[in-house]
Design a protein around this motif. Structure first.
Motif, PDB file in Angstrom:
ATOM      1  N   UNK A 279       0.676  -1.124   0.166  1.00  0.00           N
ATOM      2  CA  UNK A 279      -0.092   0.157  -0.209  1.00  0.00           C
ATOM      3  C   UNK A 279       0.795   1.299   0.169  1.00  0.00           C
ATOM      4  N   UNK A 280       2.044   1.157   0.361  1.00  0.00           N
ATOM      5  CA  UNK A 280       2.924   2.221   0.344  1.00  0.00           C
ATOM      6  C   UNK A 280       3.293   2.639  -1.355  1.00  0.00           C
ATOM      7  N   UNK A 281       3.449   1.655  -1.908  1.00  0.00           N
ATOM      8  CA  UNK A 281       3.621   2.050  -3.209  1.00  0.00           C
ATOM      9  C   UNK A 281       2.486   2.443  -4.075  1.00  0.00           C
ATOM     10  N   UNK A 282       1.196   1.789  -3.617  1.00  0.00           N
ATOM     11  CA  UNK A 282       0.027   2.439  -4.248  1.00  0.00           C
ATOM     12  C   UNK A 282      -0.078   3.849  -3.961  1.00  0.00           C
ATOM     13  N   UNK A 283       0.116   4.253  -2.923  1.00  0.00           N
ATOM     14  CA  UNK A 283       0.014   5.814  -2.430  1.00  0.00           C
ATOM     15  C   UNK A 283       0.817   6.454  -3.359  1.00  0.00           C
ATOM     16  N   UNK A 284       2.124   6.096  -3.583  1.00  0.00           N
ATOM     17  CA  UNK A 284       3.036   6.663  -4.492  1.00  0.00           C
ATOM     18  C   UNK A 284       2.642   6.909  -5.546  1.00  0.00           C
ATOM     19  N   UNK A 285       1.772   5.785  -6.259  1.00  0.00           N
ATOM     20  CA  UNK A 285       1.365   5.962  -7.680  1.00  0.00           C
ATOM     21  C   UNK A 285       0.618   7.076  -8.069  1.00  0.00           C
ATOM     22  N   UNK A 286      -0.486   7.449  -7.144  1.00  0.00           N
ATOM     23  CA  UNK A 286      -1.359   8.592  -7.285  1.00  0.00           C
ATOM     24  C   UNK A 286      -0.743   9.928  -7.229  1.00  0.00           C
ATOM     25  N   UNK A 287       0.466   9.961  -6.396  1.00  0.00           N
ATOM     26  CA  UNK A 287       1.449  11.259  -6.527  1.00  0.00           C
ATOM     27  C   UNK A 287       2.240  11.148  -7.604  1.00  0.00           C
ATOM     28  N   UNK A 288       2.505  10.261  -8.098  1.00  0.00           N
ATOM     29  CA  UNK A 288       3.472  10.248  -9.422  1.00  0.00           C
ATOM     30  C   UNK A 288       2.389  10.510 -10.648  1.00  0.00           C
ATOM     31  N   UNK A 289       1.309  10.039 -10.747  1.00  0.00           N
ATOM     32  CA  UNK A 289       0.254  10.421 -11.554  1.00  0.00           C
ATOM     33  C   UNK A 289      -0.123  11.647 -11.521  1.00  0.00           C
TER      34      UNK A 289
ATOM     35  N   UNK B 114      -3.893   7.507   0.632  1.00  0.00           N
ATOM     36  CA  UNK B 114      -3.112   6.587   1.432  1.00  0.00           C
ATOM     37  C   UNK B 114      -3.848   6.193   2.845  1.00  0.00           C
ATOM     38  N   UNK B 115      -4.525   7.040   3.480  1.00  0.00           N
ATOM     39  CA  UNK B 115      -5.177   6.944   4.505  1.00  0.00           C
ATOM     40  C   UNK B 115      -6.400   6.198   4.274  1.00  0.00           C
ATOM     41  N   UNK B 116      -7.112   6.502   3.336  1.00  0.00           N
ATOM     42  CA  UNK B 116      -8.398   5.862   2.907  1.00  0.00           C
ATOM     43  C   UNK B 116      -8.208   4.297   2.684  1.00  0.00           C
ATOM     44  N   UNK B 117      -7.049   4.051   2.312  1.00  0.00           N
ATOM     45  CA  UNK B 117      -6.611   2.459   1.998  1.00  0.00           C
ATOM     46  C   UNK B 117      -6.542   1.902   3.274  1.00  0.00           C
ATOM     47  N   UNK B 118      -5.454   2.509   4.232  1.00  0.00           N
ATOM     48  CA  UNK B 118      -5.064   2.086   5.259  1.00  0.00           C
ATOM     49  C   UNK B 118      -6.067   1.797   6.273  1.00  0.00           C
ATOM     50  N   UNK B 119      -7.281   2.800   6.603  1.00  0.00           N
ATOM     51  CA  UNK B 119      -7.902   2.631   7.512  1.00  0.00           C
ATOM     52  C   UNK B 119      -9.230   1.673   7.175  1.00  0.00           C
TER      53      UNK B 119
ATOM     54  N   UNK C 215     -13.370  -3.584   0.375  1.00  0.00           N
ATOM     55  CA  UNK C 215     -13.028  -2.650  -0.747  1.00  0.00           C
ATOM     56  C   UNK C 215     -14.131  -1.758  -0.919  1.00  0.00           C
ATOM     57  N   UNK C 216     -15.440  -2.006  -0.293  1.00  0.00           N
ATOM     58  CA  UNK C 216     -16.424  -0.929  -0.561  1.00  0.00           C
ATOM     59  C   UNK C 216     -16.188   0.285   0.394  1.00  0.00           C
ATOM     60  N   UNK C 217     -15.686   0.064   1.503  1.00  0.00           N
ATOM     61  CA  UNK C 217     -15.222   1.106   2.277  1.00  0.00           C
ATOM     62  C   UNK C 217     -14.228   1.762   2.030  1.00  0.00           C
ATOM     63  N   UNK C 218     -13.376   0.959   1.519  1.00  0.00           N
ATOM     64  CA  UNK C 218     -12.034   1.716   0.635  1.00  0.00           C
ATOM     65  C   UNK C 218     -12.397   2.665  -0.400  1.00  0.00           C
ATOM     66  N   UNK C 219     -13.346   2.082  -1.193  1.00  0.00           N
ATOM     67  CA  UNK C 219     -13.855   2.945  -2.292  1.00  0.00           C
ATOM     68  C   UNK C 219     -14.598   4.207  -1.925  1.00  0.00           C
TER      69      UNK C 219
END
Length: 211
Positions: A54-64, A92-97, A102-106
């Motif tokens: 999830x650390x890499x996933x958070x980096x993806x949105x910043x890079x995009x 990133x917080x939305x995913x980690x929490x 997946x529904x709550x994450x979305x």
């Protein structure tokens, strides 16, 4: 080399340790994962699932977002570095929490977009947690009484929303969020690598014996 090493780890894990790795925690490189699956180290009956760090996933949105900023003349002063950092942190917080659903994450991911694009004329706080203890100032004000005196801060401009919405749609896909379930990270691997590089820095030559 990294791909060969990981495939060897999978192939010998059961024989050496009686362990079968059923999850593969990815850093975004799908080639290595495909190589592991192709090897089928535990036979056809045990599937190896791909999980995302999830650390890499958070980096993806910043890079995009930063790449998009460079490719869209005129948006630089509106999609600022500070705003990109904020959006990345909230994503990133939305995913980690919400790593069990997946529904709550979305829902949490899009809550950020709606909350930050709300205005006095068009509040979009329907996803924000309700009550006087909510992190959402609008919901706190709503719980305490009339909203007549409440004033929104500057909202995301429509030009910014037009740019970031496709990125959020792509990075909130169900198949991606499913790979984020379980709160997996590569923190242990990164910590070990950091220790190794302090002992044997990449910039200094050394033999295998020295390492």
């Amino acid at each position: 080399m990294e791909g060969d090493d990981i495939r060897e780890m999978y192939q010998r894990s059961d024989k050496l340790h009686g362990v079968k790795y059923v999850n593969y925690i990815s850093d975004g490189d799908s080639k290595i994962y495909k190589g592991v699956v192709t090897e089928s180290p535990y036979g056809e009956t045990i599937a190896i699932k791909k999980k995302e760090c999830i650390n890499y996933v958070q980096k993806w949105i910043g890079a995009r977002l930063r790449t998009c900023k460079k490719g869209k003349p005129g948006i630089g002063g509106k999609l600022t570095a500070k705003l990109i950092d904020s959006l990345s942190n909230y994503y990133g917080l939305a995913i980690r929490r919400n790593t069990t659903s997946t529904e709550n994450m979305y829902k949490a991911i899009w809550t950020t977009v709606y909350h930050m694009s709300s205005t006095d004329d068009m509040p979009k706080h329907h996803y924000c947690p309700q009550g006087a203890d909510s992190w959402c100032t609008w919901q706190r004000a709503n719980a305490k009484g009339p909203l007549a005196q409440y004033k929104h801060k500057d909202a995301l401009l429509q030009i910014v929303l037009d740019v970031i919405t496709p990125i959020y749609e792509d990075l909130s896909r169900k198949e991606l969020l499913e790979r984020c379930l379980g709160d997996f990270t590569q923190n242990n691997n990164e910590s070990f690598s950091s220790l190794v590089w302090r002992i044997a820095p990449k910039i200094m030559p050394g033999s295998a014996i020295i390492v």
